[in-house]
Design an enzyme around this catalytic site. Sequence first.
Site, PDB file in Angstrom:
ATOM      1  N   GLN A  78       0.716  -2.728  -0.117  1.00  0.00           N
ATOM      2  CA  GLN A  78      -0.258  -3.187  -0.617  1.00  0.00           C
ATOM      3  C   GLN A  78      -0.985  -4.095   0.341  1.00  0.00           C
ATOM      4  OE1 GLN A  78       0.214  -4.702  -4.612  1.00  0.00           O
ATOM      5  NE2 GLN A  78      -2.098  -5.263  -4.859  1.00  0.00           N
ATOM      6  N   PHE A  79      -1.874  -3.731   0.968  1.00  0.00           N
ATOM      7  CA  PHE A  79      -2.348  -4.162   2.041  1.00  0.00           C
ATOM      8  C   PHE A  79      -3.377  -5.451   1.494  1.00  0.00           C
ATOM      9  CE2 PHE A  79      -5.820  -1.355   0.813  1.00  0.00           C
ATOM     10  CZ  PHE A  79      -6.973  -1.965   1.055  1.00  0.00           C
ATOM     11  N   THR A  80      -3.638  -5.494   0.027  1.00  0.00           N
ATOM     12  CA  THR A  80      -4.555  -6.362  -0.402  1.00  0.00           C
ATOM     13  C   THR A  80      -3.838  -7.793  -0.412  1.00  0.00           C
ATOM     14  OG1 THR A  80      -3.739  -5.661  -2.730  1.00  0.00           O
ATOM     15  CG2 THR A  80      -5.873  -4.763  -1.833  1.00  0.00           C
TER      16      THR A  80
END
Length: 145
Positions: A78-80
Amino acid sequence: MRALVQRVSKASVTVDNKVISEIGKGLVVLLGIGHGDGAEQAAFLAEKIANLRVFEDAQGKTNLSILDVKGEAIVVSQFTLYADTRKGRRPSFTDAALPEVAEPLVNYVVDLLRRHGIPTQTGKFGAHMEVEIHNDGPVTIWLEK
């Protein structure tokens, strides 16, 4: 490297209307990789996750790890988790590692968790996923290295 760890009674990941991962009691690990992250950060977080005492013992105290309760894990990239929202209304993700750097590190964390003896499933890197999380407690822990 950042991980948002949630204790779950069950969880699943669906891609293109197909369930690709499904667990019962255990942990969902939302994992973000940042610039400069490497094997050291991955090893630290895998060790921390494997031994994090967030499950209740017979007295109702959070004294047990996922290893103690023989739980399962799902790791979802999850790059967010590297969203920068200090300016404007649209998050910036410039602090997140590029996919060619992030994907091998996510896989390495998964491998390390499996080496600890934790049955570990994954999401699908780069795909649009529906993650169903039944947070138990709720218990949510933020880890960073």
